[in-house]
Design a protein around this motif. Structure first.
Motif, PDB file in Angstrom:
ATOM      1  N   SER A   7      26.833 -18.760 -19.446  1.00 12.21           N
ATOM      2  CA  SER A   7      27.153 -17.968 -20.640  1.00 12.21           C
ATOM      3  C   SER A   7      26.469 -16.627 -20.538  1.00 12.21           C
ATOM      4  N   HIS A   8      27.263 -15.593 -20.726  1.00  9.25           N
ATOM      5  CA  HIS A   8      26.754 -14.229 -20.560  1.00  9.25           C
ATOM      6  C   HIS A   8      26.683 -13.508 -21.900  1.00  9.25           C
ATOM      7  N   PHE A   9      25.590 -12.807 -22.105  1.00  9.83           N
ATOM      8  CA  PHE A   9      25.443 -12.005 -23.323  1.00  9.83           C
ATOM      9  C   PHE A   9      24.892 -10.625 -22.980  1.00  9.83           C
ATOM     10  N   TYR A  10      25.397  -9.617 -23.687  1.00  8.73           N
ATOM     11  CA  TYR A  10      24.711  -8.317 -23.661  1.00  8.73           C
ATOM     12  C   TYR A  10      24.519  -7.900 -25.113  1.00  8.73           C
ATOM     13  N   GLU A  11      23.286  -7.894 -25.532  1.00 11.82           N
ATOM     14  CA  GLU A  11      22.979  -7.535 -26.912  1.00 11.82           C
ATOM     15  C   GLU A  11      22.299  -6.171 -26.918  1.00 11.82           C
ATOM     16  N   LYS A  12      22.873  -5.255 -27.683  1.00 12.83           N
ATOM     17  CA  LYS A  12      22.319  -3.896 -27.700  1.00 12.83           C
ATOM     18  C   LYS A  12      21.982  -3.520 -29.138  1.00 12.83           C
ATOM     19  N   VAL A  13      20.738  -3.265 -29.391  1.00  8.21           N
ATOM     20  CA  VAL A  13      20.320  -2.888 -30.743  1.00  8.21           C
ATOM     21  C   VAL A  13      20.080  -1.386 -30.779  1.00  8.21           C
ATOM     22  N   ARG A  14      20.727  -0.726 -31.710  1.00 11.05           N
ATOM     23  CA  ARG A  14      20.601   0.728 -31.822  1.00 11.05           C
ATOM     24  C   ARG A  14      20.596   1.119 -33.296  1.00 11.05           C
ATOM     25  N   ASP A  15      20.352   2.403 -33.552  1.00 11.12           N
ATOM     26  CA  ASP A  15      20.224   2.861 -34.940  1.00 11.12           C
ATOM     27  C   ASP A  15      21.559   3.033 -35.641  1.00 11.12           C
ATOM     28  N   ARG A  16      22.634   3.160 -34.874  1.00  8.46           N
ATOM     29  CA  ARG A  16      23.939   3.176 -35.509  1.00  8.46           C
ATOM     30  C   ARG A  16      24.834   2.219 -34.749  1.00  8.46           C
ATOM     31  N   ALA A  17      26.010   1.947 -35.285  1.00 10.07           N
ATOM     32  CA  ALA A  17      26.800   0.834 -34.757  1.00 10.07           C
ATOM     33  C   ALA A  17      27.435   1.106 -33.404  1.00 10.07           C
ATOM     34  N   SER A  18      27.517   2.356 -32.999  1.00  9.27           N
ATOM     35  CA  SER A  18      28.131   2.656 -31.713  1.00  9.27           C
ATOM     36  C   SER A  18      27.735   4.055 -31.262  1.00  9.27           C
ATOM     37  N   TYR A  19      28.012   4.353 -29.989  1.00  8.43           N
ATOM     38  CA  TYR A  19      27.791   5.694 -29.451  1.00  8.43           C
ATOM     39  C   TYR A  19      26.324   6.104 -29.599  1.00  8.43           C
ATOM     40  N   ALA A  20      25.452   5.235 -29.171  1.00  9.37           N
ATOM     41  CA  ALA A  20      24.020   5.531 -29.234  1.00  9.37           C
ATOM     42  C   ALA A  20      23.314   4.770 -28.131  1.00  9.37           C
ATOM     43  N   PHE A  21      22.197   5.327 -27.669  1.00  4.24           N
ATOM     44  CA  PHE A  21      21.410   4.639 -26.655  1.00  4.24           C
ATOM     45  C   PHE A  21      20.672   3.467 -27.298  1.00  4.24           C
ATOM     46  N   ALA A  22      20.309   2.526 -26.447  1.00  2.00           N
ATOM     47  CA  ALA A  22      19.657   1.323 -26.968  1.00  2.00           C
ATOM     48  C   ALA A  22      18.247   1.621 -27.440  1.00  2.00           C
ATOM     49  N   LEU A  23      17.860   0.984 -28.528  1.00  2.00           N
ATOM     50  CA  LEU A  23      16.440   0.878 -28.843  1.00  2.00           C
ATOM     51  C   LEU A  23      15.905  -0.169 -27.861  1.00  2.00           C
ATOM     52  N   VAL A  24      16.528  -1.336 -27.916  1.00  3.54           N
ATOM     53  CA  VAL A  24      16.265  -2.385 -26.929  1.00  3.54           C
ATOM     54  C   VAL A  24      17.583  -3.074 -26.660  1.00  3.54           C
ATOM     55  N   SER A  25      17.817  -3.439 -25.410  1.00  6.43           N
ATOM     56  CA  SER A  25      19.001  -4.236 -25.105  1.00  6.43           C
ATOM     57  C   SER A  25      18.599  -5.387 -24.199  1.00  6.43           C
ATOM     58  N   ALA A  26      19.474  -6.380 -24.139  1.00  4.00           N
ATOM     59  CA  ALA A  26      19.182  -7.540 -23.289  1.00  4.00           C
ATOM     60  C   ALA A  26      20.455  -8.026 -22.626  1.00  4.00           C
ATOM     61  N   ALA A  27      20.405  -8.157 -21.310  1.00  3.23           N
ATOM     62  CA  ALA A  27      21.491  -8.779 -20.555  1.00  3.23           C
ATOM     63  C   ALA A  27      20.994 -10.170 -20.201  1.00  3.23           C
ATOM     64  N   MET A  28      21.630 -11.164 -20.786  1.00  2.00           N
ATOM     65  CA  MET A  28      21.104 -12.524 -20.634  1.00  2.00           C
ATOM     66  C   MET A  28      22.172 -13.473 -20.141  1.00  2.00           C
TER      67      MET A  28
END
Lengths: 318, 221, 733
Positions: free
Chosen positions: A224-245
């Motif tokens: 199972s593959h996940f890419y979770e990207k947390v940013r200050d707006r919902a799209s078109y922004a660099f990650a605060l933190v992201s995880a490829a799991m």
């Protein structure tokens, strides 16, 4: 932007020979990062060698099941490729989480790997920056550091690496094929980026006379593959933190983190803790971290992201 | 295994400084070192490189000799007086400059004109004119999908490109399943259009127009 | 013409005014045919300018070495303070458009390089060497807040202190109190079109194509900057790519383009490079606000205290955050105080709903906190403290005030009854759910405005005024006004705007644009009607207009026939009677928001938004709705993501581009709905309409803040409410 000659190479060999003749030349494929920097004169190559028509724009499944991705494949073509979507969904997800549709249509695999940091002090040529001008100092230290690295930093530089794609490639153990006129070498992505260093202007192991020609993906690992990207707006922004799991069929898990270091951050030695003790995983993965008051939240946030993915995976399995 | 520091500096060696900050005399030590002046200044007395490029814009062929530094955006706006495409940031951060290149949407500000030899470019002017609007343009007028109008051209070209991508089955960040065919719902439209900023905030009406058009005019683009 | 109160008139029929209209400039905008300043095509030799911004925040230029830059290919000239007469300041801003030798702020323009092409100008600009001597400046509002003096009163500076009754003792004895500090950050207008100007001289007459919202100010301030007479400037701005207040008058692009054109004898055009805009132009200053509310157990406020401090460059103005508090809720004991610190950051100036937007960001959280302490529903609490009389001048009624109606209507429509009063009690999956409410208020001033209306021989009506359209829909509402006056449709009207040679309006700003400019066109239409009546030898009362016909004594003739031998024109100006000062003129609203907050990452997603607005007659509901929706988007940005980050060592806004300063994108926007309370205001103007452009922004951010509290139980009082602030507080839950 300084004047430059623009030559469209006919083959990788042609491209390499052009660069060999002009030591300050740069390769260009999509140009979405390079042109951005050239407008600010952070990069000023006198010759651009266009590699977009050298035949390096294919995604090929090899007989041994590995996949070779040409350096000038666009990010959107790569994300949409059915072999990638089926066999390496974390890579597809990571690409789709990055930039915008327009940028993904132009940005390429090689360019994505080689993109520079978005540290605002790197981008402002009035500010001291060791990465842009060695020895000038680091304005980010003691300045606005919320978006910058918390680990693998040095006194010289606390920049973070903005690529989403590279984070997925790191968790997939991709390899990077580098060609020069004298031969080819394959570098695991694990060894491609320098981390903390006293010379932050040297970011990867690539030599001036080398061209990234392909990314090689190992055979699909399944799971199972996940890419979770947390940013200050919902799209078109660099990650605060992201995880490829990835949660593998054998019950193990692996993860690479983005937004926290000058390269994708993966700590293989602690990965067996991902399924047993998240707190301990985070403690080990971030041991030696040097965060600032502004960006220290990235460590608990990383933990929250991992917890989310573990829960999501458990629910999906139930 | 980590490789050692390369003997030769990488090709991303430090760039010769183009700093315009001088030595700050009398500066207090609280400021970071501004040793920028020590580096040599670039020689801007070099002449521009000029190249000929042939491209088709809105079905019309153009051959021009241009400064290689000319972006596709500035070629359109400054050399061909096609000012419909807008410059919002010149750094790929807003999408106002979106055009269609061989049917694919890109930011014209982050592309060089010389990279488009033999390409077919379509701009907002190529979608329709005030007296003969494209169905999507008319939809924008009907739904009031603009306010100041500066992002509008980019929104339109981006929407056309986006719909084409969706028809080809290209997934997005919000597509729930990467394998089954894509369904273009409201969330998909919003995500796929997120590369087009609108500070006036006409987003809802823009999406209404796109949704409307996607339902009605699926076949024509 | 002097206006005091509208009686029954043609607009009450809502034939054109009051009905949704497609914008008449719409086809131009969607086809790329609307030309903005940088795009004007001239039959003139054109050169390109590129501005160089100062690389220090405060200090002096100690030397300029332009040798390499001047010898760069294509360079025609380079202008700095060293080779032009000193540039003056205008009447509205304190920073000079061209810095030197003193540098007043980071990225203050220090030069403009003029070259044959844009690429040449940009490259040469990078080769210009400017040496600076840094001086220590003041960059921290927080450290100066305690010692900041009261702001002085003056133009665009409200009274620094207002009081009523005895605030201190009333607050002291109040049964329920809130006493908290709230902060709002520096914000950037971030409109899509960067400042741009094309300038050329015809002998001693200066022509400028630019994006200035208020041309009278632009001409006045450009004249002051250059030391030329106002009469010798013609400024045109037919299309403006957004502004939100930062193009209220001329900025460095206009002044430097004019200087460059003068010095070179060429037409020069320049646009500010985006990375320069935030620090070079102006911004909304940050505030630190203390709100004190004291109430009886029944919810009635007995004490309202609001103190705010903001900073600006020497001579700059305060962000008057206490302004709306003076008009919003009733309480017999009141104290508001406005302080201004001196900072050497870039100049702060007006941004959409100046003072009012950040003021309500604080006050409306405080009301939410009070409601919780009282155990009274937040909507109810606001209704309890509603009033029909000016809170600080109890003998002065509001001309029209429907705040309670907005709140009730909104609560009903939104399903407010489903909100749980207990915070952190609603969850779906991993998402905490909550709802929030806020009142909204924004002043509705009107200003004298003139227009010229001409009946052409082809039967079309032409309307001219120097009024601008910054996306607000001015073209269309003026067409609607004229259409109703002459029995036409908007398709029969040509509206020409944005030319300083046209009759003077107050421009777009202050939320006065729509009401003022339509009144001016109305006056001109009446004057034209009187002329036509004169022509026909009848009195105006005997005339009526419908379907392109003019009807006299039962006989109708085509309107066009009156102008066959020559067009007929009339010009008039609308002004306002002193008697209107007996009322308070404001617009009102209520915002309802539902949010979902991820319980692990604390990402906030707005799920639903509703605005209910009370702004008199809505002239064009299609465009007005869009204006309010846009304000809701901007408010979402203010609540969750927008902040110009100050580097307090170096004195500048660090995130000075559109990647670093995040504004909402498509994917951030939930289902949004707008309701207009259609209650006309006879004192607002002949159309009985007020404005909505800024009302739509006020109150949005605190509604979101309150919804986040309802969802999470975490109260954040420092905007923007980013996830790291929630994450940090969650550890103590």
């Amino acid at each position: 932007m300084r004047p430059f000659n623009f030559i469209t190479a006919e083959s990788p060999q042609h491209a390499l020979s052009l660069v060999a003749e002009n030591k300050n030349a740069k390769f260009i494929a999509g140009g979405t990062n390079l042109l951005d920097l050239m407008k600010l004169e952070i990069e000023a190559p006198p010759l651009l060698v266009d590699i977009s028509k050298t035949g390096l724009d294919k995604i090929e499944k090899r007989e041994d099941g590995r996949i070779a991705i040409g350096t000038s494949v666009t990010n959107s073509a790569l994300a949409a490729d059915m072999n990638i979507r089926r066999g390496y969904p974390v890579l597809s997800r990571a690409l789709l989480a990055g930039a915008s549709g327009q940028l993904r249509n132009k940005a390429t695999t090689g360019g994505n790997l080689l993109q520079r940091t978005r540290c605002p002090y790197f981008y402002d040529t009035a500010q001291a920056c060791n990465k842009r001008l060695p020895g000038s100092g680091c304005s980010a230290k003691g300045g606005f550091s919320r978006l910058l690295a918390v680990i693998d930093v040095s006194d010289a530089c606390i920049a973070s690496f903005p690529s989403d794609m590279a984070v997925a490639l790191r968790v997939l153990d991709a390899e990077i094929e580098l060609c020069s006129l004298t031969g080819t070498r394959i570098i695991p992505i694990r060894d491609f980026y320098h981390g903390a260093t006293t010379q932050p202007h040297i970011e990867t192991v690539i030599r001036r006379d080398e061209l990234i020609t392909r990314i090689i993906l190992p055979r699909p690992i399944g799971g199972s593959h996940f890419y979770e990207k947390v940013r200050d707006r919902a799209s078109y922004a660099f990650a605060l933190v992201s995880a490829a799991m990835v949660f593998l069929p054998d019950g193990s898990a692996r993860v690479a983190l983005g937004g926290v270091a000058p390269k994708p951050w993966r700590v293989e030695s602690a990965e067996q803790l991902l399924t047993t003790d998240i707190d301990e995983y985070v403690r080990i993965a971030f041991s030696g971290a040097s965060s600032t008051h502004e960006n220290q939240f990235k460590i608990p946030l990383a933990k929250q992201i991992l917890t989310t993915l573990i829960n999501e995976h458990k629910e999906a399995m139930a | 295994m980590r490789s050692d520091q390369p003997a030769n500096p990488s090709r991303r060696d430090f760039v010769k400084s183009t700093s315009t900050a001088g030595i700050a005399a009398g500066v207090s030590t609280q400021f970071p070192s501004t040793a920028l002046a020590k580096s040599s200044l670039p020689d801007v007395r070099e002449k521009a490189f000029t190249q000929q490029v042939t491209l088709t814009i809105n079905s019309r062929k153009h051959t021009l000799g241009i400064d290689t530094r000319t972006t596709l955006l500035d070629l359109l706006r400054e050399k061909l007086a096609l000012t419909g495409t807008k410059k919002g940031c010149d750094h790929g951060q807003c999408g106002a400059c979106t055009v269609l290149v061989n049917g694919t949407r890109i930011n014209a500000c982050l592309s060089l004109a010389v990279m488009h030899d033999s390409d077919e470019i379509r701009t907002v002017e190529g979608l329709g004119t005030p007296d003969n609007l494209h169905a999507l343009q008319d939809g924008f007028v009907e739904h009031d999908s603009y306010q100041c109008g500066y992002c509008t051209s980019g929104q339109l070209c981006s929407a056309i490109g986006m719909l084409s991508e969706a028809r080809k089955g290209m997934p997005s960040h919000v597509t729930p399943d990467l394998i089954i065919p894509v369904t273009l719902n409201r969330d998909e439209i919003k995500e796929r259009m997120s590369g087009n900023l609108c500070r006036c905030g006409a987003y809802q009406n823009i999406c209404n127009a796109i949704e409307d058009y996607a339902e009605r005019d699926r076949e024509t683009v | 013409m002097i206006f005091d109160k509208a009686s029954e008139n043609v607009f009450d029929q809502q034939r054109v005014v009051g009905k949704p209209q497609r914008r008449i400039d719409g086809p131009l905008k969607v086809s790329g045919s609307a030309t903005y300043a940088y795009e004007q095509q001239l039959n003139q030799k054109l050169a390109y300018g590129y501005i160089v911004g100062a690389q220090i925040a405060f200090g002096k230029i100690s030397g300029i070495d332009d040798r390499k830059a001047r010898s760069a290919e294509g360079v025609i000239d380079i202008i700095t303070y060293q080779n032009v007469p000193e540039v003056g300041t205008g009447a509205f801003l304190s920073a000079k458009a061209l810095g030197g030798p003193q540098i007043q702020h980071y990225h203050q323009a220090v030069a403009i390089v003029v070259a044959t092409t844009f690429e040449q100008a940009r490259a040469a600009a990078a080769a210009l060497v400017v040496h600076y001597k840094r001086e220590n400046g003041q960059y921290s509002l927080e450290s100066l807040a305690a010692s900041a003096p009261l702001s002085k009163s003056g133009a665009f500076r409200p009274e620094p202190v207002t009081s009523l009754g005895d605030f201190e003792s009333a607050f002291h004895r109040a049964a329920f109190k809130v006493d908290e500090t709230y902060t709002t950050p520096d914000q950037s207008h971030a409109m899509m079109e960067p400042h741009a100007t094309l300038a050329y001289w015809e002998n001693d007459l200066l022509h400028c194509w630019t994006g200035v919202q208020q041309l009278n100010w632009g001409v006045r301030d450009l004249a002051l900057a250059l030391g030329v007479p106002k009469e010798k400037i013609r400024m045109r701005a037919p299309f403006i790519g957004g502004s939100f207040g930062v193009k209220g008058t001329v900025m460095s692009d206009t002044v430097l383009a004019a200087l460059a054109a003068q010095k070179t004898g060429l037409a020069v055009k320049v646009t500010l490079q985006r990375p320069l805009v935030a620090n070079n132009t102006a911004h909304r200053p940050a505030t630190i606000q203390r709100v004190q509310l004291g109430a009886n157990p029944d919810g009635k406020l007995i004490a309202i205290g609001h103190k705010s401090v903001s900073g600006n460059i020497p001579g700059g103005r305060p962000e008057a955050a206490v302004l709306s508090t003076r008009y919003l809720y009733h309480a017999d004991n009141r104290l508001t105080e406005l302080k201004l610190a001196e900072l050497n950051l870039p100049e702060g100036s007006a941004m959409r709903a100046p003072g009012e937007a950040p003021g309500q960001m604080a006050l409306e959280i405080a009301m939410d906190e009070l409601a919780e302490k009282l155990g009274i529903d937040p909507v109810e609490l606001r209704i309890i403290n509603d009033t029909q009389f000016s809170p600080e001048h109890p003998d002065k009624p509001f001309s029209k005030r429907n705040l309670a109606r907005c709140l009730k209507r909104g609560a009903e429509t939104f399903g407010w009854e489903h909100r749980s009063a207990q915070p952190r009690s609603q969850k779906t999956g991993r998402w905490l759910k909550g709802m929030g409410v806020s009142s909204a208020i924004r002043g509705a001033p009107v200003m004298p405005s003139a227009a010229r209306v001409t009946l052409q021989s082809d039967g079309r009506l032409n309307v001219k005024t120097d009024m601008t359209d910054i996306g607000t829909g001015t073209y269309t509402i003026l067409a609607q006004t004229a259409a109703d006056m002459f029995g036409l449709t908007t398709a029969d009207i040509d509206v020409q705007l944005g030319d300083s040679a046209f009759p003077e309006s107050p421009g777009s700003g202050g939320q006065w644009g729509a009401a003022s400019s339509t009144a001016g066109v109305y006056a001109a239409c009446v004057a034209l009607q009187e002329k036509l009546a004169d022509e026909m030898g009848v009195s105006l009362n005997d005339l009526s207009f419908s379907n392109g016909q003019i009807v006299v004594n039962g006989k109708s003739i085509a309107l066009q026939s009156l102008a066959l031998e020559g067009e007929i024109s009339a010009e008039a100006k609308m002004e306002y009677a002193e008697s209107r000062k007996q009322f308070e003129h404001q617009t009102f609203g209520a915002h309802f928001v539902e949010v979902a907050v991820n319980e692990l990452s604390f990402e906030v997603r707005v799920k639903r938004m509703l605005a209910v607005c009370d702004a008199g007659r809505i002239i064009n509901p299609k465009a007005a709705e869009n204006q309010v929706l846009g304000g809701m988007v901007m408010g979402l940005g203010a609540a969750l993501m927008e902040e110009l980050v100050v580097d307090e060592r170096l004195g500048f806004f660090v995130n000075h581009d559109l990647a670093g300063y995040e504004i909402p994108v498509h994917a951030d926007i939930p289902e949004q709905k707008v309701i207009f309370i259609d209650d006309v205001d006879e004192y607002a103007g002949p159309l009985k309409a007020k404005g909505v452009g800024e009302l739509g922004l006020t109150g949005v951010a605190p509604a979101i803040a309150n919804a986040i509290y309802n969802a999470t139980g975490i109260r954040v009082r420092d905007y923007p409410i980013t996830l790291d602030k929630l994450l940090a507080s969650s550890n103590s839950i």
